[in-house]
Design an enzyme around this catalytic site. Structure first.
Site, short mmCIF file in Angstrom:
data_model
loop_
_atom_site.label_atom_id
_atom_site.label_comp_id
_atom_site.label_asym_id
_atom_site.label_seq_id
_atom_site.Cartn_x
_atom_site.Cartn_y
_atom_site.Cartn_z
N HIS A 69 44.06 41.55 36.99
CA HIS A 69 42.97 42.58 37.08
C HIS A 69 41.88 41.94 38.16
O HIS A 69 40.82 41.12 37.39
CB HIS A 69 42.31 43.73 36.82
CG HIS A 69 41.90 43.32 35.51
ND1 HIS A 69 40.56 43.26 35.71
CD2 HIS A 69 42.68 43.49 34.20
CE1 HIS A 69 40.31 43.45 34.13
NE2 HIS A 69 40.88 42.80 33.54
N GLU A 220 42.12 48.28 36.36
CA GLU A 220 42.31 47.89 34.88
C GLU A 220 40.91 48.48 34.07
O GLU A 220 41.64 49.13 32.82
CB GLU A 220 42.73 46.78 34.78
CG GLU A 220 43.25 46.28 33.39
CD GLU A 220 42.68 46.02 31.80
OE1 GLU A 220 43.39 46.54 30.91
OE2 GLU A 220 41.91 45.46 32.03
ZN LIG Z 1 40.59 42.85 31.13
#
Ligand SMILES: [Zn+2]
Length: 348
Positions: A69, A220
């Site tokens: 992410h 995320e």
């Molecule tokens: Zn992370």
């Protein structure tokens, strides 16, 4: 074989310098897109703003997905105080003490950028007797903008308003001793590793056993980055995210961390065994660990109802969600494990 790790470290440096708190990641995704363009891989953006790269493999019926992410912790303007200072609300899971004293950047809706510093309201020891003892919380922490502002109206005149994104100075540095210290190594270190893996696959014209997707996710830190855009053929899903270091943890800044369990429960046992086997066979330094307070894009994918074999590996990051650091050895070990993993047989 893998690219030199110095190249990955330079890429991490470039990535952490681009502000990208969850919810405001367009610029960093554009950077990633531009980086990948020369390798002529198939890529597309999802509606959430993340990026999916697909490399066809021999087996087109069973797919693999890897994710890292690109969104980071950050803050948002909650309130403009009558003093001209800003009250902030945090984006992602961290404590106010980890940003006290940090330089920051405020971006207005019109795109102007102002600098500032995150401070306790009661910072000056010449004025506040209990400065060191007071709680670091939303009420006491504020942003001092580097402009002549004395009232809320002065601040509004700059174009700053409630909802503007605030990002933290990463203060990235690569030391002679091989460390990289910076904010946002979670998870830009892993993004750089995946980008250089894609580059390696392209340069070597590597034949992958399975069609493999790389998702550069962008939500995320707030829980739902990698839980969508998973093609129905996907069997295995590996999140590449930081290994947590602290008392009782095996993970350190020199090895790749293989996660057995986090707050979401155990990761797929078979996949874990395969990853350990790959590490052993290729002389990769690894540690198996449990992360007590942690969730990943892989667990988010499972939670959203996908039927997958899921796993989590990543470089060991010290002082995570604060003043992070890792060593090139950890990046190297993670890069190696990823290199062999994408060429390995599926768990099922
Ligand atoms: Zn992370």
């Amino acid at each position: 074989m893998n690219l030199p790790i110095s190249e990955t470290m330079q890429l991490i440096k470039d990535l952490v310098k681009i502000p990208s708190p969850s919810g405001h990641t367009t610029e960093v995704i554009a950077f990633v897109e531009k980086y990948l363009k020369e390798f002529q891989v198939k890529m597309k953006r999802n509606h959430k703003g993340g990026l999916i790269v697909t490399i066809p493999g021999e087996n087109k019926n069973q797919h693999r997905m890897l994710t890292a992410h690109v969104d980071t912790l950050g803050a948002i303007v909650k309130e403009i105080k009558s003093s001209g200072r800003l009250m902030i609300d945090l984006i992602g899971g961290f404590n106010y003490n980890s940003i006290e004293g940090e330089y920051c950047q405020i971006e207005t809706m019109r795109g102007e950028v102002y600098s500032g510093t995150i401070l306790m309201h009661q910072t000056s020891v010449h004025v506040y007797k209990d400065a060191g003892k007071l709680e670091r919380n939303q009420k006491n922490i504020e942003v001092r903008i580097d402009e002549s502002v004395h009232t809320a109206d002065d601040v509004r005149k700059l174009g700053i308003d409630v909802g503007d994104f605030i990002s933290f100075d990463p203060r990235v540095e690569i030391t002679k001793s091989g460390f990289i210290k910076s904010r946002h190594l979670d998870d830009k270190a892993s993004v750089a590793l995946l980008l250089n893996l894609i580059k390696t696959i392209s340069i070597e014209e590597m034949k992958l056993p399975y069609t493999t997707h790389f998702l550069i996710s962008n939500n995320e830190e707030i829980g739902y980055g990698g839980n969508s855009n998973i093609p129905s053929e996907t069997v295995e899903y590996l999140a590449v995210d930081m290994g947590a270091i602290g008392d009782g943890q095996a993970t350190n800044e020199f090895t790749v961390s293989i996660c057995a369990k986090d707050s979401s429960g155990p990761y797929h046992y078979g996949l874990r065994k395969n990853l350990i086997e790959l590490a052993k066979r290729n002389n990769i330094e690894y540690k198996v660990d449990i992360y007590p307070y942690y969730g990943s894009d892989a667990s988010a994918a499972i939670r959203s109802g996908h039927d997958l074999v899921h796993g989590l590996i990543g470089p060991g990051i010290d002082a995570s969600h604060a003043f992070e650091r890792t060593h090139k050895a950890s990046l190297e070990n993670t890069a190696k494990l990823l290199y062999y993993y994408v060429q390995s047989d599926m768990t099922l």
